[in-house]
Design a protein around this motif. Structure first.
Motif, PDB file in Angstrom:
ATOM      1  N   GLY A  47       4.169  12.533   4.371  1.00  0.00           N
ATOM      2  CA  GLY A  47       3.231  12.486   6.301  1.00  0.00           C
ATOM      3  C   GLY A  47       2.052  12.084   5.614  1.00  0.00           C
ATOM      4  N   GLY A  48       0.934  11.823   4.410  1.00  0.00           N
ATOM      5  CA  GLY A  48       0.358  11.716   4.579  1.00  0.00           C
ATOM      6  C   GLY A  48      -0.113   9.968   4.233  1.00  0.00           C
ATOM      7  N   TYR A  49       1.591   9.279   3.790  1.00  0.00           N
ATOM      8  CA  TYR A  49       1.419   7.878   4.394  1.00  0.00           C
ATOM      9  C   TYR A  49       1.188   7.716   5.693  1.00  0.00           C
ATOM     10  CZ  TYR A  49       2.999   3.375   4.124  1.00  0.00           C
ATOM     11  OH  TYR A  49       3.844   2.046   4.713  1.00  0.00           O
ATOM     12  N   ARG A  52       0.483   9.782   8.306  1.00  0.00           N
ATOM     13  CA  ARG A  52      -0.936  10.120   8.753  1.00  0.00           C
ATOM     14  C   ARG A  52      -1.685   8.853   9.069  1.00  0.00           C
ATOM     15  NH1 ARG A  52      -1.642  14.104   5.920  1.00  0.00           N
ATOM     16  NH2 ARG A  52      -3.403  13.143   4.510  1.00  0.00           N
ATOM     17  N   THR A  53      -2.117   8.360   7.631  1.00  0.00           N
ATOM     18  CA  THR A  53      -2.912   6.717   8.000  1.00  0.00           C
ATOM     19  C   THR A  53      -2.026   5.374   8.636  1.00  0.00           C
ATOM     20  OG1 THR A  53      -3.395   7.254   6.094  1.00  0.00           O
ATOM     21  CG2 THR A  53      -3.541   5.619   6.452  1.00  0.00           C
ATOM     22  N   HIS A  54      -1.051   5.504   8.551  1.00  0.00           N
ATOM     23  CA  HIS A  54      -0.097   4.109   8.421  1.00  0.00           C
ATOM     24  C   HIS A  54       0.724   4.432  10.068  1.00  0.00           C
ATOM     25  CE1 HIS A  54      -1.013   1.206   5.464  1.00  0.00           C
ATOM     26  NE2 HIS A  54      -0.659   2.984   4.858  1.00  0.00           N
ATOM     27  N   ARG A  55       0.230   4.443  11.447  1.00  0.00           N
ATOM     28  CA  ARG A  55       0.284   5.078  12.452  1.00  0.00           C
ATOM     29  C   ARG A  55       1.630   4.311  12.979  1.00  0.00           C
ATOM     30  NH1 ARG A  55      -4.749   6.487  11.930  1.00  0.00           N
ATOM     31  NH2 ARG A  55      -5.793   8.287  12.507  1.00  0.00           N
ATOM     32  N   GLY A  56       2.617   4.743  13.058  1.00  0.00           N
ATOM     33  CA  GLY A  56       3.426   4.106  14.025  1.00  0.00           C
ATOM     34  C   GLY A  56       4.981   3.686  13.603  1.00  0.00           C
ATOM     35  N   ARG A  57       5.394   3.871  12.048  1.00  0.00           N
ATOM     36  CA  ARG A  57       5.663   3.421  10.661  1.00  0.00           C
ATOM     37  C   ARG A  57       6.880   4.235  10.765  1.00  0.00           C
ATOM     38  NH1 ARG A  57       2.444  -0.398   6.175  1.00  0.00           N
ATOM     39  NH2 ARG A  57       1.014  -1.587   7.723  1.00  0.00           N
ATOM     40  N   ASP A  58       6.526   5.415  11.599  1.00  0.00           N
ATOM     41  CA  ASP A  58       7.830   6.684  11.523  1.00  0.00           C
ATOM     42  C   ASP A  58       9.149   6.067  11.161  1.00  0.00           C
ATOM     43  OD1 ASP A  58       5.431   7.224  12.567  1.00  0.00           O
ATOM     44  OD2 ASP A  58       6.354   9.394  13.349  1.00  0.00           O
ATOM     45  N   ALA A  59       9.904   4.927  12.316  1.00  0.00           N
ATOM     46  CA  ALA A  59      11.339   4.834  12.535  1.00  0.00           C
ATOM     47  C   ALA A  59      11.824   3.909  11.075  1.00  0.00           C
ATOM     48  CB  ALA A  59      11.368   3.225  13.628  1.00  0.00           C
ATOM     49  N   ALA A  60      10.321   2.873  11.184  1.00  0.00           N
ATOM     50  CA  ALA A  60      10.847   2.379   9.818  1.00  0.00           C
ATOM     51  C   ALA A  60      10.861   2.933   8.149  1.00  0.00           C
ATOM     52  CB  ALA A  60       9.075   0.751   9.572  1.00  0.00           C
ATOM     53  N   VAL A  61       9.879   3.497   8.159  1.00  0.00           N
ATOM     54  CA  VAL A  61      10.202   4.873   7.219  1.00  0.00           C
ATOM     55  C   VAL A  61      11.091   5.475   7.288  1.00  0.00           C
ATOM     56  CG1 VAL A  61       8.823   6.684   5.675  1.00  0.00           C
ATOM     57  CG2 VAL A  61       7.701   4.838   6.960  1.00  0.00           C
ATOM     58  N   TYR A  62      11.863   5.798   8.509  1.00  0.00           N
ATOM     59  CA  TYR A  62      12.872   6.794   7.759  1.00  0.00           C
ATOM     60  C   TYR A  62      13.994   6.339   7.767  1.00  0.00           C
ATOM     61  CZ  TYR A  62      10.039  11.285   8.785  1.00  0.00           C
ATOM     62  OH  TYR A  62       9.281  12.106   8.785  1.00  0.00           O
ATOM     63  N   ARG A  63      14.094   4.832   8.773  1.00  0.00           N
ATOM     64  CA  ARG A  63      15.165   3.826   8.198  1.00  0.00           C
ATOM     65  C   ARG A  63      15.118   3.341   7.013  1.00  0.00           C
ATOM     66  NH1 ARG A  63      15.585  -1.691   7.032  1.00  0.00           N
ATOM     67  NH2 ARG A  63      17.570  -2.478   7.923  1.00  0.00           N
ATOM     68  N   PRO A  68       0.681  -1.414   0.034  1.00  0.00           N
ATOM     69  CA  PRO A  68      -0.228   0.223  -0.025  1.00  0.00           C
ATOM     70  C   PRO A  68       1.191   1.741   0.219  1.00  0.00           C
ATOM     71  CG  PRO A  68      -0.813  -1.655   1.598  1.00  0.00           C
ATOM     72  CD  PRO A  68       0.721  -1.792   1.032  1.00  0.00           C
ATOM     73  N   ALA A  69       0.027   1.916  -1.047  1.00  0.00           N
ATOM     74  CA  ALA A  69       1.220   2.946  -1.199  1.00  0.00           C
ATOM     75  C   ALA A  69       0.647   4.740  -0.853  1.00  0.00           C
ATOM     76  CB  ALA A  69       2.368   3.202  -2.020  1.00  0.00           C
ATOM     77  N   TYR A  70       0.748   5.764  -0.536  1.00  0.00           N
ATOM     78  CA  TYR A  70      -0.005   6.959  -1.020  1.00  0.00           C
ATOM     79  C   TYR A  70      -0.015   7.595  -2.309  1.00  0.00           C
ATOM     80  CZ  TYR A  70      -1.156  11.921   0.543  1.00  0.00           C
ATOM     81  OH  TYR A  70      -1.847  12.909   0.299  1.00  0.00           O
ATOM     82  N   PRO A  71      -1.029   8.174  -2.556  1.00  0.00           N
ATOM     83  CA  PRO A  71      -0.587   8.484  -4.295  1.00  0.00           C
ATOM     84  C   PRO A  71       0.332   9.331  -4.355  1.00  0.00           C
ATOM     85  CG  PRO A  71      -2.499   8.512  -3.088  1.00  0.00           C
ATOM     86  CD  PRO A  71      -2.126   8.212  -2.326  1.00  0.00           C
ATOM     87  N   GLY A  72       1.098   8.900  -5.850  1.00  0.00           N
ATOM     88  CA  GLY A  72       2.699   9.558  -6.311  1.00  0.00           C
ATOM     89  C   GLY A  72       3.118   8.693  -6.318  1.00  0.00           C
ATOM     90  N   THR A 127       7.928  21.332   5.382  1.00  0.00           N
ATOM     91  CA  THR A 127       7.667  22.114   4.639  1.00  0.00           C
ATOM     92  C   THR A 127       5.979  20.803   4.095  1.00  0.00           C
ATOM     93  OG1 THR A 127       7.030  22.212   2.365  1.00  0.00           O
ATOM     94  CG2 THR A 127       8.342  20.298   2.168  1.00  0.00           C
ATOM     95  N   ASP A 128       4.901  21.487   3.572  1.00  0.00           N
ATOM     96  CA  ASP A 128       3.598  20.553   3.289  1.00  0.00           C
ATOM     97  C   ASP A 128       3.498  20.396   2.048  1.00  0.00           C
ATOM     98  OD1 ASP A 128       2.503  22.906   2.964  1.00  0.00           O
ATOM     99  OD2 ASP A 128       1.130  23.008   4.296  1.00  0.00           O
ATOM    100  N   ARG A 129       4.327  20.960   1.188  1.00  0.00           N
ATOM    101  CA  ARG A 129       3.546  20.691   0.015  1.00  0.00           C
ATOM    102  C   ARG A 129       4.469  19.681  -0.670  1.00  0.00           C
ATOM    103  NH1 ARG A 129       6.511  25.791  -3.377  1.00  0.00           N
ATOM    104  NH2 ARG A 129       4.802  27.000  -2.793  1.00  0.00           N
ATOM    105  N   ASP A 130       3.898  18.806  -1.393  1.00  0.00           N
ATOM    106  CA  ASP A 130       4.392  17.966  -2.492  1.00  0.00           C
ATOM    107  C   ASP A 130       5.250  17.916  -3.308  1.00  0.00           C
ATOM    108  OD1 ASP A 130       1.737  16.398  -1.563  1.00  0.00           O
ATOM    109  OD2 ASP A 130       0.445  16.068  -2.759  1.00  0.00           O
ATOM    110  N   PRO A 131       6.169  17.028  -3.090  1.00  0.00           N
ATOM    111  CA  PRO A 131       5.775  15.460  -3.062  1.00  0.00           C
ATOM    112  C   PRO A 131       6.209  15.350  -1.804  1.00  0.00           C
ATOM    113  CG  PRO A 131       7.343  15.915  -5.373  1.00  0.00           C
ATOM    114  CD  PRO A 131       7.703  16.979  -4.606  1.00  0.00           C
ATOM    115  N   TYR A 132       7.074  15.711  -0.936  1.00  0.00           N
ATOM    116  CA  TYR A 132       7.192  15.516   0.369  1.00  0.00           C
ATOM    117  C   TYR A 132       6.472  14.803   1.653  1.00  0.00           C
ATOM    118  CZ  TYR A 132      12.735  16.826   0.201  1.00  0.00           C
ATOM    119  OH  TYR A 132      14.035  16.443  -0.734  1.00  0.00           O
ATOM    120  N   ARG A 133       5.270  15.668   1.364  1.00  0.00           N
ATOM    121  CA  ARG A 133       4.082  15.506   1.846  1.00  0.00           C
ATOM    122  C   ARG A 133       3.244  14.512   1.580  1.00  0.00           C
ATOM    123  NH1 ARG A 133       2.857  16.388   6.922  1.00  0.00           N
ATOM    124  NH2 ARG A 133       0.463  15.908   7.046  1.00  0.00           N
ATOM    125  N   GLU A 134       3.794  13.756   0.733  1.00  0.00           N
ATOM    126  CA  GLU A 134       3.706  12.065   0.252  1.00  0.00           C
ATOM    127  C   GLU A 134       3.487  11.869   1.556  1.00  0.00           C
ATOM    128  OE1 GLU A 134       3.862  10.517  -3.174  1.00  0.00           O
ATOM    129  OE2 GLU A 134       4.092  12.845  -4.687  1.00  0.00           O
TER     130      GLU A 134
END
Length: 325
Positions: free
Chosen positions: A232-234, A236-247, A138-142, A223-230
């Protein structure tokens, strides 16, 4: 739009907090070795119906990540006889290789020009011809969150590998002097150029403009501009995955690639740029240890950066780095 990021004197001192993975070099060595297990199979097909008389155009196909076919354009000044320096260009987010007549700057300056199509992109502008046959969870649009739960499946692993192979394809042509290779790009293209600059030794020049894909920890929170905001959007839905994403993102952060660039480097940043905030650009620039490096700063510009003014800077800067030894 007012200036929103750090003052210029602080930008010159700023250092990213992005942590480099211990196996960063091993990850990329393994990735590129796997790609090189496939024949590069670079094919250059002449295109004769462009309506252009001062350049020779070739429709390129080469094997990128996973041996997948990647498209490009190769454009030479008409009647080229002796091998030329080559400028390899990467495209901004959402765009594709477009049409040959939109890529005449570098051939007009006397260089060979190789333009890489970006897999899966090219429907936002420009027009692309390279699919991405690899799926993801599953992925955020973009494109920013495709496969983001694991570095091995992340979208930009494929793109950066394609880009390294694009340089190899460009260097393989008989009209190219492989020792005089430059990589350039703006926004996403600039981020890709930085990655290639850190992965490919012996480049003559690296020139990223307002580069994307740098300093993810700051970029995704300032920034809250896309594409970086994608991202954050991901999250926002997949709570608690921050560490895995930044890894995952740490393996693709331009700051870590920039720290491996030894080639002459010309960066540019715009101080009102809310798409690629100037601190994220300076994070990569400040990490770059090249002896010959400089950054052009456009105080009152947004993500358009220097535009044609920065092109003029590069037209003065690149010939000096691409001159025959």
């Amino acid at each position: 739009m007012a200036l929103f990021d750090l003052p210029l004197d602080e930008l010159h001192r700023y250092r990213s907090q992005s942590g480099e993975p211990e196996d960063f070099d091993q990850f990329w060595a393994k990735t590129l070795a796997e790609a090189r297990s496939h024949d590069l199979d670079a094919r250059f097909e002449p295109v004769t119906d462009t309506g252009l008389s001062t350049v020779d155009v070739f429709d390129v196909t080469f094997a990128g990540y996973g041996g997948h076919p990647v498209k490009g354009w190769f454009i030479l000044p008409a009647g080229t006889v002796e091998p030329l320096p080559v400028v390899v260009q990467f495209i901004g987010y959402g765009g594709g290789r477009g049409l040959p007549h939109t890529h005449l700057l570098w051939p007009a300056a006397g260089f060979a020009h190789f333009v890489m199509d970006t897999r899966g992109q090219g429907s936002g502008w420009g027009g692309g011809d390279t699919p991405d046959p690899v799926g993801s969870g599953p992925a955020y649009p973009g494109f920013m969150t495709r496969g983001i739960d694991d570095p091995a499946s992340y979208y930009y692993r494929r793109v950066f590998t394609d880009a390294v192979r694009a340089v190899e394809a460009a260097r393989s042509h008989e009209s190219v002097d492989a020792t005089r290779t430059a990589v350039v790009g703006s926004s996403q293209g600039g981020g890709i150029a930085i990655a290639v600059g850190g992965l490919v030794p012996g480049l003559a020049a690296v020139a990223p403009d307002v580069p994307f894909l740098c300093d993810f920890p700051r970029a995704t929170t300032i920034t809250d501009r896309d594409p970086y905001r994608e991202i954050g959007g991901y999250l926002r839905t997949h709570r608690g995955r921050d560490a895995a994403v930044y890894r995952t993102l740490a393996y693709f952060d331009g700051v870590h690639f920039a720290s491996r660039i030894r080639s002459p480097a010309l960066f540019s940043a715009a101080l009102e740029d809310e798409t690629c905030p100037p601190s994220t650009v300076f994070a990569a620039y400040n990490a770059c240890p090249a002896d010959d490096k400089q950054i052009e700063v456009y105080t009152f510009n947004d993500h358009e950066g220097g535009g044609p003014f920065q092109d003029a800077v590069k037209l003065r800067w690149l010939p000096q780095r691409l001159a025959a030894g």
